[in-house]
Design a protein around this motif. Structure first.
Motif, mmCIF file in Angstrom:
data_model
loop_
_atom_site.group_PDB
_atom_site.id
_atom_site.type_symbol
_atom_site.label_atom_id
_atom_site.label_comp_id
_atom_site.label_asym_id
_atom_site.label_seq_id
_atom_site.Cartn_x
_atom_site.Cartn_y
_atom_site.Cartn_z
ATOM 1 N N ALA A 1 36.162 6.683 -0.334
ATOM 2 C CA ALA A 1 34.806 6.977 0.127
ATOM 3 C C ALA A 1 34.492 8.462 0.128
ATOM 4 C CB ALA A 1 34.600 6.410 1.539
ATOM 5 N N VAL A 2 35.498 9.334 -0.007
ATOM 6 C CA VAL A 2 35.258 10.769 -0.013
ATOM 7 C C VAL A 2 34.536 11.135 -1.309
ATOM 8 C CG1 VAL A 2 36.302 13.062 0.039
ATOM 9 C CG2 VAL A 2 37.300 11.212 1.389
ATOM 10 N N PRO A 3 33.355 11.741 -1.241
ATOM 11 C CA PRO A 3 32.591 12.048 -2.457
ATOM 12 C C PRO A 3 33.261 13.124 -3.301
ATOM 13 C CG PRO A 3 31.500 12.954 -0.515
ATOM 14 C CD PRO A 3 32.617 12.099 -0.012
ATOM 15 N N ALA A 4 32.911 13.135 -4.601
ATOM 16 C CA ALA A 4 33.527 14.054 -5.552
ATOM 17 C C ALA A 4 33.297 15.509 -5.164
ATOM 18 C CB ALA A 4 32.992 13.778 -6.954
ATOM 19 N N GLU A 5 32.100 15.834 -4.681
ATOM 20 C CA GLU A 5 31.803 17.217 -4.298
ATOM 21 C C GLU A 5 32.745 17.695 -3.197
ATOM 22 O OE1 GLU A 5 28.212 19.933 -2.336
ATOM 23 O OE2 GLU A 5 28.042 17.751 -2.416
ATOM 24 N N LEU A 6 32.998 16.814 -2.226
ATOM 25 C CA LEU A 6 33.866 17.185 -1.120
ATOM 26 C C LEU A 6 35.310 17.346 -1.596
ATOM 27 C CD1 LEU A 6 33.752 17.808 1.860
ATOM 28 C CD2 LEU A 6 34.100 15.387 2.348
ATOM 29 N N ARG A 7 35.762 16.480 -2.497
ATOM 30 C CA ARG A 7 37.112 16.605 -3.049
ATOM 31 C C ARG A 7 37.269 17.941 -3.773
ATOM 32 N NH1 ARG A 7 39.960 11.710 -3.301
ATOM 33 N NH2 ARG A 7 38.705 9.936 -2.604
ATOM 34 N N HIS A 8 36.223 18.329 -4.496
ATOM 35 C CA HIS A 8 36.254 19.601 -5.223
ATOM 36 C C HIS A 8 36.413 20.767 -4.249
ATOM 37 C CE1 HIS A 8 34.661 23.047 -7.462
ATOM 38 N NE2 HIS A 8 34.927 22.392 -8.571
ATOM 39 N N LEU A 9 35.658 20.751 -3.154
ATOM 40 C CA LEU A 9 35.704 21.836 -2.184
ATOM 41 C C LEU A 9 37.044 21.885 -1.450
ATOM 42 C CD1 LEU A 9 32.097 21.618 -0.694
ATOM 43 C CD2 LEU A 9 33.010 23.384 -2.213
ATOM 44 N N ILE A 10 37.607 20.707 -1.169
ATOM 45 C CA ILE A 10 38.898 20.678 -0.489
ATOM 46 C C ILE A 10 39.989 21.216 -1.408
ATOM 47 C CG2 ILE A 10 40.655 19.139 0.478
ATOM 48 C CD1 ILE A 10 38.220 17.351 1.369
ATOM 49 N N PHE A 11 39.930 20.852 -2.686
ATOM 50 C CA PHE A 11 40.871 21.391 -3.659
ATOM 51 C C PHE A 11 40.749 22.918 -3.723
ATOM 52 C CE2 PHE A 11 41.759 22.850 -7.988
ATOM 53 C CZ PHE A 11 43.039 22.348 -8.191
ATOM 54 N N GLN A 12 39.524 23.419 -3.765
ATOM 55 C CA GLN A 12 39.306 24.860 -3.802
ATOM 56 C C GLN A 12 39.844 25.529 -2.548
ATOM 57 O OE1 GLN A 12 35.306 27.175 -3.275
ATOM 58 N NE2 GLN A 12 35.455 26.618 -5.446
ATOM 59 N N ARG A 13 39.637 24.884 -1.410
ATOM 60 C CA ARG A 13 40.127 25.449 -0.147
ATOM 61 C C ARG A 13 41.648 25.494 -0.123
ATOM 62 N NH1 ARG A 13 38.127 28.996 3.404
ATOM 63 N NH2 ARG A 13 38.695 28.558 5.545
ATOM 64 N N MET A 14 42.280 24.465 -0.665
ATOM 65 C CA MET A 14 43.739 24.447 -0.715
ATOM 66 C C MET A 14 44.276 25.616 -1.545
ATOM 67 S SD MET A 14 46.371 21.597 -2.298
ATOM 68 C CE MET A 14 45.742 21.846 -3.973
ATOM 69 N N ILE A 15 43.716 25.805 -2.743
ATOM 70 C CA ILE A 15 44.193 26.886 -3.598
ATOM 71 C C ILE A 15 43.948 28.235 -2.927
ATOM 72 C CG2 ILE A 15 43.978 27.989 -5.853
ATOM 73 C CD1 ILE A 15 45.274 25.200 -5.842
ATOM 74 N N TRP A 16 42.789 28.405 -2.304
ATOM 75 C CA TRP A 16 42.509 29.647 -1.572
ATOM 76 C C TRP A 16 43.570 29.899 -0.495
ATOM 77 C CZ3 TRP A 16 41.478 29.991 3.731
ATOM 78 C CH2 TRP A 16 41.168 31.276 4.177
ATOM 79 N N HIS A 17 43.876 28.864 0.284
ATOM 80 C CA HIS A 17 44.814 29.033 1.382
ATOM 81 C C HIS A 17 46.210 29.382 0.869
ATOM 82 C CE1 HIS A 17 47.257 27.150 4.881
ATOM 83 N NE2 HIS A 17 46.980 28.408 5.153
ATOM 84 N N TYR B 1 48.064 22.502 -8.316
ATOM 85 C CA TYR B 1 46.816 22.722 -9.054
ATOM 86 C C TYR B 1 46.690 21.695 -10.178
ATOM 87 C CZ TYR B 1 43.154 25.337 -11.553
ATOM 88 O OH TYR B 1 41.992 25.708 -12.182
ATOM 89 N N ARG B 2 47.745 21.552 -10.944
ATOM 90 C CA ARG B 2 47.681 20.665 -12.103
ATOM 91 C C ARG B 2 47.704 19.192 -11.706
ATOM 92 N NH1 ARG B 2 51.770 24.196 -16.043
ATOM 93 N NH2 ARG B 2 50.259 25.885 -16.446
ATOM 94 N N ALA B 3 48.387 18.870 -10.619
ATOM 95 C CA ALA B 3 48.476 17.470 -10.199
ATOM 96 C C ALA B 3 47.192 16.969 -9.542
ATOM 97 C CB ALA B 3 49.653 17.283 -9.246
ATOM 98 N N HIS B 4 46.460 17.869 -8.886
ATOM 99 C CA HIS B 4 45.320 17.434 -8.077
ATOM 100 C C HIS B 4 43.992 18.026 -8.533
ATOM 101 C CE1 HIS B 4 48.055 15.504 -5.256
ATOM 102 N NE2 HIS B 4 48.789 16.601 -5.291
ATOM 103 N N ARG B 5 43.976 18.671 -9.677
ATOM 104 C CA ARG B 5 42.723 19.205 -10.211
ATOM 105 C C ARG B 5 41.709 18.076 -10.326
ATOM 106 N NH1 ARG B 5 40.510 20.114 -15.422
ATOM 107 N NH2 ARG B 5 39.352 22.080 -15.603
ATOM 108 N N PRO B 6 40.476 18.269 -9.820
ATOM 109 C CA PRO B 6 39.481 17.191 -9.840
ATOM 110 C C PRO B 6 39.300 16.620 -11.243
ATOM 111 C CG PRO B 6 38.711 19.015 -8.501
ATOM 112 C CD PRO B 6 39.973 19.484 -9.162
#
Length: 370
Positions: free
Chosen positions: A244-260, A287-292
């Motif tokens: 149920a998590v939308p694609a936009e939110l997944r993208h932002l969470i991925f970005q936040r992970m890489i930033w952190h 990065y490669r395993a979870h890239r949107p």
């Protein structure tokens, strides 16, 4: 039922503990309990807790026979709490005057699953930095309650636990507890925000966050910084299990992970120099395993360049960029302060937080050693 349980893990904080307890028990709100968990302290914290418990029945003291770490101490406090809501407050921090009444008012008015407050960092040199929640609205009015999908800018607020007040039944039903090791706030805060159906904000400083050079991850060079990966793996596992998590939110969470992860690697007093290449490789793996699947758009500027270098696995170029950036900062500092000697303490240099208009300093990742 008591409205609010304040859970205070206590470990080697005798110099600050009385101030913390006073800031909670001396406020006007009486409808609360305070659960203090002595996590094997050996510096006299037990005597302080006993003295306060003898004069105020709202204080419940739980003593662990050995140090188990911050996450485990918080979990123990949660198991003993009886309030409708719980608030995790570290034993060397404090709650500013009036914050409990303001929080209680918002809780009773909105009955949220999660209340997020503004807070202020207090530095050893007397400086302060207020962290507001203005960026969550991004110039638009924020509704009384919302979900993370409706206000994804909430991800730009640093993922600490102490500025979050949580409905206890919601937390228990979710089955979410603190994991072991350093960076335990990562695998707690993100799933909490995913699941909350009613989030509300209180853009008022309700937490005094003491920045101590001793006893903090930010000042500890250790291989234990690799423990951050296990916590992000937990976040990603929960995320993958929720379609149920939308694609936009997944993208932002991925970005936040890489930033952190890049913030941890980029800090000069965290990852040991001889393990930095390995740490970078671990970032590349995730990065490669979870890239949107639909593609990833990195943030702009130098930060986005770092993300692209991670995607390419280009550690040599990444370190060259780091060296060039530090040299640039040094030149700028000398231009701005031409009379400053080499011992002049430098203030925190801001870097952009992805997905927000706020700033975070390099030492902003203030996870503490439990």
């Amino acid at each position: 039922m008591t409205l609010l349980s304040v859970i205070v893990p206590v470990y080697q904080v005798r110099a600050y503990l009385a101030e913390c307890l006073d800031s909670i028990l001396d406020q006007s709100l009486r409808d609360l309990e305070l659960v203090a968990v002595d996590d094997g302290s050996t510096d006299g914290c037990a005597a302080v807790l006993a003295r306060y418990a003898a004069r105020d029945p709202r204080l419940v003291v739980v003593t662990l026979d050995r140090n188990q770490g911050l996450g485990a101490a918080r979990n123990t406090g949660l198991s003993r709490a009886t309030g409708e809501y719980v608030w995790f407050v570290d034993g060397d921090d404090w709650l500013p005057e009036g914050s409990l009444a303001a929080v209680a008012d918002r809780l009773t008015r909105n009955r949220p699953d999660l209340l997020v407050t503004a807070y202020t960092r207090h530095y050893p040199n007397g400086g302060t930095r207020h962290l507001s929640l203005a960026q969550v609205g991004a110039g638009r009015p924020v509704p009384e309650t919302f979900t993370l999908a409706e206000r994804p800018a909430l991800l730009s607020v640093l993922h600490i636990t102490c500025n979050k007040v949580i409905r206890r039944r919601f937390l228990l039903d979710l089955g979410l507890t603190f994991g072991p090791g350093w960076y335990e706030d990562v695998s707690f805060s993100f799933p909490l925000m995913f699941a909350a159906e009613r989030i509300t904000l209180l853009d008022r400083c309700c937490y005094g966050y003491r920045q101590r050079p001793e006893g903090a991850i930010t000042a500890t060079v250790s291989e234990r910084h690799f423990e951050v990966f296990a916590h992000w793996d937990e976040v990603l596992t929960r995320l993958d299990a929720d379609p149920a998590v939308p694609a936009e939110l997944r993208h932002l969470i991925f970005q936040r992970m890489i930033w952190h992860l890049l913030q941890v690697l980029g800090h000069p007093r965290r990852v040991p120099p001889n393990r930095r290449r390995e740490f970078f490789a671990e970032i590349v793996t995730r990065y490669r395993a979870h890239r949107p699947p639909a593609g990833y758009q990195p943030p702009g500027g130098a930060l986005g360049l770092k993300h692209r270098l991670v995607g390419r696995g280009a550690y040599g170029l990444f370190t060259a960029l780091q060296v060039a950036r530090r040299a640039h900062i040094g030149v700028v500092a000398r231009v701005r302060h031409p009379l400053a000697g080499p011992q002049r303490p430098a203030g925190p240099a801001p870097t952009t937080v992805p997905g927000s208009r706020t700033e975070a300093v390099p030492g902003e990742l203030t996870d503490r050693v439990g």
